[in-house]
Design an enzyme around this catalytic site. Structure first.
Site, PDB file in Angstrom:
ATOM      1  N   MET A 103      -3.159 -10.787 -18.528  1.00  0.00           N
ATOM      2  CA  MET A 103      -4.497 -10.747 -17.918  1.00  0.00           C
ATOM      3  C   MET A 103      -5.507 -10.016 -18.805  1.00  0.00           C
ATOM      4  SD  MET A 103      -3.378 -10.472 -13.889  1.00  0.00           S
ATOM      5  CE  MET A 103      -4.781  -9.517 -13.406  1.00  0.00           C
ATOM      6  N   VAL A 105       8.872   1.998  -8.961  1.00  0.00           N
ATOM      7  CA  VAL A 105       9.393   0.892  -8.140  1.00  0.00           C
ATOM      8  C   VAL A 105       8.817   0.913  -6.723  1.00  0.00           C
ATOM      9  CG1 VAL A 105      11.509  -0.270  -7.377  1.00  0.00           C
ATOM     10  CG2 VAL A 105      11.517   1.063  -9.466  1.00  0.00           C
ATOM     11  N   ALA A 138       1.731  -2.985 -10.417  1.00  0.00           N
ATOM     12  CA  ALA A 138       1.499  -2.887  -8.972  1.00  0.00           C
ATOM     13  C   ALA A 138       0.227  -2.091  -8.680  1.00  0.00           C
ATOM     14  CB  ALA A 138       2.710  -2.247  -8.303  1.00  0.00           C
ATOM     15  N   ASN A 182       7.596  -3.121 -11.316  1.00  0.00           N
ATOM     16  CA  ASN A 182       6.758  -1.984 -11.701  1.00  0.00           C
ATOM     17  C   ASN A 182       7.627  -0.805 -12.124  1.00  0.00           C
ATOM     18  OD1 ASN A 182       4.048  -1.085 -12.007  1.00  0.00           O
ATOM     19  ND2 ASN A 182       4.366   0.330 -10.308  1.00  0.00           N
ATOM     20  N   TYR A 196      -7.286  -9.375 -22.615  1.00  0.00           N
ATOM     21  CA  TYR A 196      -7.550 -10.185 -23.797  1.00  0.00           C
ATOM     22  C   TYR A 196      -8.060  -9.260 -24.882  1.00  0.00           C
ATOM     23  CZ  TYR A 196     -12.380  -9.741 -22.442  1.00  0.00           C
ATOM     24  OH  TYR A 196     -13.585  -9.218 -22.098  1.00  0.00           O
ATOM     25  N   LYS A 200     -14.324  -1.012  -8.420  1.00  0.00           N
ATOM     26  CA  LYS A 200     -14.032  -2.130  -7.509  1.00  0.00           C
ATOM     27  C   LYS A 200     -13.583  -1.682  -6.118  1.00  0.00           C
ATOM     28  CE  LYS A 200     -12.668  -5.431 -11.083  1.00  0.00           C
ATOM     29  NZ  LYS A 200     -11.689  -6.419 -11.507  1.00  0.00           N
TER      30      LYS A 200
HETATM   31  P1  ATR Z   1      -5.277  -1.500 -12.639  1.00  0.00           P
HETATM   32  O1  ATR Z   1      -6.375  -1.326 -11.648  1.00  0.00           O
HETATM   33  O2  ATR Z   1      -5.720  -2.027 -13.974  1.00  0.00           O
HETATM   34  O3  ATR Z   1      -4.130  -2.274 -12.076  1.00  0.00           O
HETATM   35  P2  ATR Z   1      -3.819   0.925 -12.193  1.00  0.00           P
HETATM   36  O4  ATR Z   1      -4.050   0.816 -10.725  1.00  0.00           O
HETATM   37  O5  ATR Z   1      -3.931   2.268 -12.860  1.00  0.00           O
HETATM   38  O6  ATR Z   1      -4.784  -0.027 -12.998  1.00  0.00           O
HETATM   39  O7  ATR Z   1      -2.355   0.314 -12.482  1.00  0.00           O
HETATM   40  C1  ATR Z   1      -1.838   0.254 -13.775  1.00  0.00           C
HETATM   41  C2  ATR Z   1      -0.521  -0.525 -13.717  1.00  0.00           C
HETATM   42  O8  ATR Z   1      -0.005  -0.642 -15.037  1.00  0.00           O
HETATM   43  C3  ATR Z   1       0.571   0.159 -12.907  1.00  0.00           C
HETATM   44  O9  ATR Z   1       1.369  -0.813 -12.308  1.00  0.00           O
HETATM   45  C4  ATR Z   1       1.316   0.942 -13.978  1.00  0.00           C
HETATM   46  O10 ATR Z   1       2.641   1.261 -13.631  1.00  0.00           O
HETATM   47  P3  ATR Z   1       2.938   2.593 -12.737  1.00  0.00           P
HETATM   48  O11 ATR Z   1       2.512   2.268 -11.336  1.00  0.00           O
HETATM   49  O12 ATR Z   1       4.402   2.787 -12.859  1.00  0.00           O
HETATM   50  O13 ATR Z   1       2.129   3.692 -13.369  1.00  0.00           O
HETATM   51  C5  ATR Z   1       1.308  -0.074 -15.084  1.00  0.00           C
HETATM   52  N1  ATR Z   1       1.504   0.490 -16.430  1.00  0.00           N
HETATM   53  C6  ATR Z   1       0.641   1.247 -17.138  1.00  0.00           C
HETATM   54  N2  ATR Z   1       1.160   1.529 -18.364  1.00  0.00           N
HETATM   55  C7  ATR Z   1       2.382   0.921 -18.419  1.00  0.00           C
HETATM   56  C8  ATR Z   1       3.407   0.833 -19.407  1.00  0.00           C
HETATM   57  N3  ATR Z   1       3.270   1.425 -20.607  1.00  0.00           N
HETATM   58  N4  ATR Z   1       4.530   0.123 -19.109  1.00  0.00           N
HETATM   59  C9  ATR Z   1       4.673  -0.474 -17.912  1.00  0.00           C
HETATM   60  N5  ATR Z   1       3.737  -0.425 -16.933  1.00  0.00           N
HETATM   61  C10 ATR Z   1       2.602   0.262 -17.180  1.00  0.00           C
END
Ligand code: ATR
Length: 283
Positions: free
Chosen positions: A224, A163, A137, A160, A226, A75
């Site tokens: 978000m 943070v 985030a 997040n 499923y 994307k």
């Molecule tokens: P996407 O495009 O699906 O948003 P991404 O950019 O890799 O994928 O972001 C994944 C998000 O899920 C991030 O906010 C990540 O938190 P971090 O920025 O701290 O890595 C969050 N995330 C992934 N696994 C998590 C978990 N087990 N608990 C809480 N947050 C999680």
């Protein structure tokens, strides 16, 4: 017509590109939309190699394709590749819909409006003047921020694990509404009317560390993601006292409906399609 893709001459061609793509529901959804609206089109799924995205959209364009959906992990790359971007795509930093028109590649992003339409139209959840918590985030969170803020919640908090990312993301959308970045710890003592999970935690069967008592009375929880069974977050929400718990199937169909509208100028009746897909998806 080139022989890059084996297109049916009579039908406009659409596809979803991603990696992996085998489990994509988009071909099924768009085929149902096309039947419902009596549009003559064909929609396929194309797996694209990492590093091969630019070539793949070039080939699709050269073959006369009319439109693409773009999914993980392309994307952001699509956002860079298109020749024009809608306002909502510009802001999202990601493109999930491309319309091919007179050699132009017009990039759009329908994810945020898909979420908002599912919440407000399908589930009758009001966002205006409500307190919203968005968990995560990353790209998924960024993509839905502008349409959520357009509904004028009284507050939108992004929480997040890392943070700094939440604070940075909140500051880049601060012109659109009252928005703050937060750690999960700092949520203690606060309550939210709507909690949306935009993290990748559900994919790993994990739960972001939410404090007890965070769901306001009558509050709603939305994942978000499923899956055939309720996600970890959905089970947590049910155990913590809300019966308004939803997964992202409706968002998937609504973002597809908006893409279909961008391409064809016709809005399918998405609720009918969700009713068809729900049993297929839980079996
Ligand atoms: P996407 O495009 O699906 O948003 P991404 O950019 O890799 O994928 O972001 C994944 C998000 O899920 C991030 O906010 C990540 O938190 P971090 O920025 O701290 O890595 C969050 N995330 C992934 N696994 C998590 C978990 N087990 N608990 C809480 N947050 C999680």
């Amino acid at each position: 017509m080139s022989d890059l893709f084996n297109f049916d001459e009579g039908r406009d061609q659409y596809a979803v590109m991603g990696n992996p793509i085998t489990h994509s529901k988009s071909p099924r959804i768009h085929t149902l939309f096309a039947e419902q609206t009596e549009q003559k089109l064909e929609y396929t799924a194309i797996q694209v190699d990492i590093g091969g995205f630019s070539q793949a959209i070039g080939n699709f364009n050269a073959s006369g394709g009319k439109g693409l959906n773009i999914t993980v992990p392309f994307k952001q790359e699509a956002w860079q590749q298109v020749t024009e971007r809608s306002v909502r795509a510009e802001r999202a930093g990601a493109v999930n819909t491309i319309k091919f028109e007179n050699h132009k590649l017009i990039g759009d992003n329908t994810d945020g409006v898909g979420l908002v339409n599912d919440l407000t139209l399908n589930h009758q959840i009001q966002i205006r003047a409500k307190r919203i918590l968005l968990m995560g985030a990353g790209g998924a969170a960024r993509g839905v921020l502008a349409p959520l803020l357009a509904q004028q919640p009284s507050l939108l908090v992004i929480a997040n694990r890392t943070v700094d990312k939440a604070v940075e993301l909140a500051s880049s959308f601060a012109d659109l509404g009252i928005i703050k970045g937060s750690s999960y710890d700092d949520l203690r003592g606060q309550q939210f009317d709507l909690i949306i999970n935009a993290t990748a935690a559900s994919l790993q069967g994990k739960l972001p560390p939410l404090p007890d008592g965070i769901i306001a009375t009558g509050g709603c929880c939305y994942d978000m993601m499923y899956a055939a069974k309720p996600t970890t977050f959905m089970s947590w929400a049910t155990e913590h006292g809300t019966n308004k718990v939803f997964d992202g199937l409706g968002m998937l169909v609504e973002q597809a409906a908006e893409s279909f509208y961008v391409w064809r100028g016709i809005r399918p009746d998405s609720q009918t399609i969700i009713k068809i897909l729900r049993p297929e998806h839980s079996s």
